[in-house]
Design an enzyme around this catalytic site. Structure first.
Site, PDB file in Angstrom:
ATOM      1  N   SER A   1      -6.596   1.150   8.279  1.00 57.23           N
ATOM      2  CA  SER A   1      -6.273   2.190   7.292  1.00 57.23           C
ATOM      3  C   SER A   1      -6.408   3.573   7.916  1.00 57.23           C
ATOM      4  O   SER A   1      -7.299   3.819   8.736  1.00 57.23           O
ATOM      5  CB  SER A   1      -7.224   2.070   6.101  1.00 57.23           C
ATOM      6  OG  SER A   1      -7.118   3.216   5.284  1.00 57.23           O
TER       7      SER A   1
ATOM      8  N   TYR B   1      -0.436   7.245   5.363  1.00 59.18           N
ATOM      9  CA  TYR B   1       0.130   7.976   4.235  1.00 59.18           C
ATOM     10  C   TYR B   1       0.596   9.294   4.844  1.00 59.18           C
ATOM     11  O   TYR B   1      -0.144   9.898   5.628  1.00 59.18           O
ATOM     12  CB  TYR B   1      -0.946   8.288   3.195  1.00 59.18           C
ATOM     13  CG  TYR B   1      -1.569   7.085   2.526  1.00 59.18           C
ATOM     14  CD1 TYR B   1      -0.842   6.311   1.638  1.00 59.18           C
ATOM     15  CD2 TYR B   1      -2.897   6.751   2.761  1.00 59.18           C
ATOM     16  CE1 TYR B   1      -1.414   5.229   0.999  1.00 59.18           C
ATOM     17  CE2 TYR B   1      -3.485   5.662   2.122  1.00 59.18           C
ATOM     18  CZ  TYR B   1      -2.738   4.905   1.246  1.00 59.18           C
ATOM     19  OH  TYR B   1      -3.306   3.840   0.613  1.00 59.18           O
TER      20      TYR B   1
ATOM     21  N   THR C   1       2.861   3.403   4.130  1.00 62.76           N
ATOM     22  CA  THR C   1       2.659   2.956   2.748  1.00 62.76           C
ATOM     23  C   THR C   1       3.446   3.870   1.821  1.00 62.76           C
ATOM     24  O   THR C   1       3.225   5.088   1.802  1.00 62.76           O
ATOM     25  CB  THR C   1       1.157   2.974   2.394  1.00 62.76           C
ATOM     26  OG1 THR C   1       0.483   2.101   3.307  1.00 62.76           O
ATOM     27  CG2 THR C   1       0.920   2.486   0.977  1.00 62.76           C
TER      28      THR C   1
ATOM     29  N   LYS D   1       5.549  -0.438   3.889  1.00 63.81           N
ATOM     30  CA  LYS D   1       4.671  -1.266   3.039  1.00 63.81           C
ATOM     31  C   LYS D   1       4.729  -0.783   1.586  1.00 63.81           C
ATOM     32  O   LYS D   1       4.523   0.403   1.313  1.00 63.81           O
ATOM     33  CB  LYS D   1       3.225  -1.161   3.547  1.00 63.81           C
ATOM     34  CG  LYS D   1       2.189  -1.867   2.676  1.00 63.81           C
ATOM     35  CD  LYS D   1       0.826  -1.824   3.346  1.00 63.81           C
ATOM     36  CE  LYS D   1      -0.240  -2.564   2.574  1.00 63.81           C
ATOM     37  NZ  LYS D   1      -0.819  -1.794   1.476  1.00 63.81           N
TER      38      LYS D   1
ATOM     39  N   HIS E   1       0.341  -3.238  -3.491  1.00 58.08           N
ATOM     40  CA  HIS E   1      -0.939  -2.578  -3.189  1.00 58.08           C
ATOM     41  C   HIS E   1      -2.108  -3.312  -3.872  1.00 58.08           C
ATOM     42  O   HIS E   1      -3.067  -2.700  -4.328  1.00 58.08           O
ATOM     43  CB  HIS E   1      -0.888  -1.115  -3.647  1.00 58.08           C
ATOM     44  CG  HIS E   1      -1.638  -0.165  -2.772  1.00 58.08           C
ATOM     45  ND1 HIS E   1      -1.037   0.845  -2.067  1.00 58.08           N
ATOM     46  CD2 HIS E   1      -2.957  -0.054  -2.499  1.00 58.08           C
ATOM     47  CE1 HIS E   1      -1.948   1.550  -1.407  1.00 58.08           C
ATOM     48  NE2 HIS E   1      -3.125   1.012  -1.651  1.00 58.08           N
TER      49      HIS E   1
END
Ligand code: FNR
Length: 348
Positions: free
Chosen positions: A105, A127, A153, A218, A242
């Site tokens: 992440s 992100y 994402t 994603k 998610h």
């Protein structure tokens, strides 16, 4: 015989502080999508082959050229160091030991260089910020530390609302020092640092050009969106809602997968996550067109027991997959096509 994998969630619930466990397990709003995710895989039934040689079962595959011993890998999740002090390092070592792959992440609590030093195959999840250039230092450090792909994402223009009830939230009880340690310099207060609400297909190309890495998108649930991503140069399409943490009442990934896989064809790789908890779920996902599946909460719950527990979780799942393949008459992963049929009681 009890199934050890079934005990992981309850063990985590007992071991972790209330706000932390609630954060890991919760879904957005009413939690409808989160609670349906696993059951949706069991909506399918399997139509096994017989009279086939299943002495040797081969679970190997590749994702964007990286070899996996089994088509199961670890999805990006935050707060791993709150679950266990070794956090992302334990996750990376366990995936390296089992021939899997970990997606880290962008909020990770461990420096990318330390993750790279484990020798694990890893991708970075990102992100993008409203001002894209503010993401560049993070991207550069991931490239330097050996990330092999980027996972963009796209289902989070804003963070989905979750209800925490009484007591402190996880953010009030977590040491900020174990969050977002790779955001160097810390630009979180800079103008334009908020999450982008204007992401478009062009961002896929921008990411690929900026980093030289393949880009996986994603959070795709629709075939038409999958096509737009492929046309914009995506190397992979990751079917995900998610973990039900963004738009509640979005469809299950089990239902969304086959139409997306059909729309993508062989132009990109297709992955899926959401409620995958067993070898039977994996075999169903493969049959519906996934090249690999990713796990979010299961490895987080296992992480309570550190690296060895994550390793056991991955190994047990692989054993279950081998069993499901053998009983389905499938020697290779590609043999699973057409295995899953819809509707528990409707027959063919
Ligand atoms: C997530 N997920 C997630 N996704 C992402 O792209 N970036 C992130 O930082 C996080 N963080 C995160 C934290 C926690 C606690 C959870 C549970 C999930 C979503 C994750 O990658 C994945 O899509 C889902 O978790 C898959 O569903 P399952 O396997 O948890 O059912």
């Amino acid at each position: 015989m009890d199934r050890w994998l079934n005990s992981l969630e309850e063990t985590a619930r007992q071991a972790l502080a209330v706000p932390l466990f609630r954060y890991l397990s919760q879904g957005a709003r009413d939690g409808t999508t989160a609670s349906e995710a696993h059951a949706a895989w069991a909506e399918f039934r399997l139509l096994p082959h017989v009279l086939r040689d299943v002495t040797e079962i081969d679970t190997r595959t590749t994702v964007l050229g990286t070899e996996l011993t089994c088509p199961v890998a670890v999805a990006p999740t935050t707060l791993q160091r709150a679950v266990h002090p070794d956090g992302e390092l334990a996750m990376a070592r366990a995936t390296a030991a089992t021939g899997s792959l970990v997606v880290v992440s962008s909020n990770a609590g461990t420096p990318f260089a330390d993750i790279g030093a484990t020798g694990a195959d890893w991708w970075l999840q990102v992100y993008l910020s409203a001002d894209r250039t503010l993401s560049e230092p993070l991207l550069a450090s991931a490239v330097a530390a050996g990330a092999k792909a980027l996972v963009l994402t796209v289902d989070t223009p804003v963070v989905g609302t979750k209800y925490d009830g009484a007591g402190p939230t996880v953010w009030e009880t977590t040491d900020p020092a174990i969050l977002r340690v790779n955001a160097e310099p810390d630009l979180s207060e800079a103008p334009g640092a908020e999450k982008a609400t204007d992401l478009g297909p062009h961002d896929i190309g921008w990411l690929a050009e900026t980093t030289g890495l393949p880009v996986v998108v994603k959070g795709v649930l629709r075939p038409d969106d999958a096509r737009r991503c492929v046309q914009a140069g995506a190397a992979g399409i990751w079917v995900s809602n998610h973990g039900g943490r963004q738009l509640d009442r979005s469809v299950s990934t089990a239902a969304a997968l086959a139409p997306v896989a059909e729309a993508v064809g062989s132009e990109a790789e297709v992955y899926v996550d959401g409620g995958v908890r067993s070898g039977l779920d994996v075999v169903t996902a493969l049959s519906l067109g996934a090249r690999a599946v990713f796990l979010g909460r299961l490895p987080l719950y296992a992480l309570v027991g550190g690296e060895s527990a994550v390793q056991r979780m991955l190994t047990d799942l692989q054993d279950e997959l081998v069993d499901a393949l053998r009983l389905s008459g499938c020697r290779h992963l590609g043999d699973t096509r057409g295995l899953a049929v819809r509707g528990p009681l409707t027959g063919l």
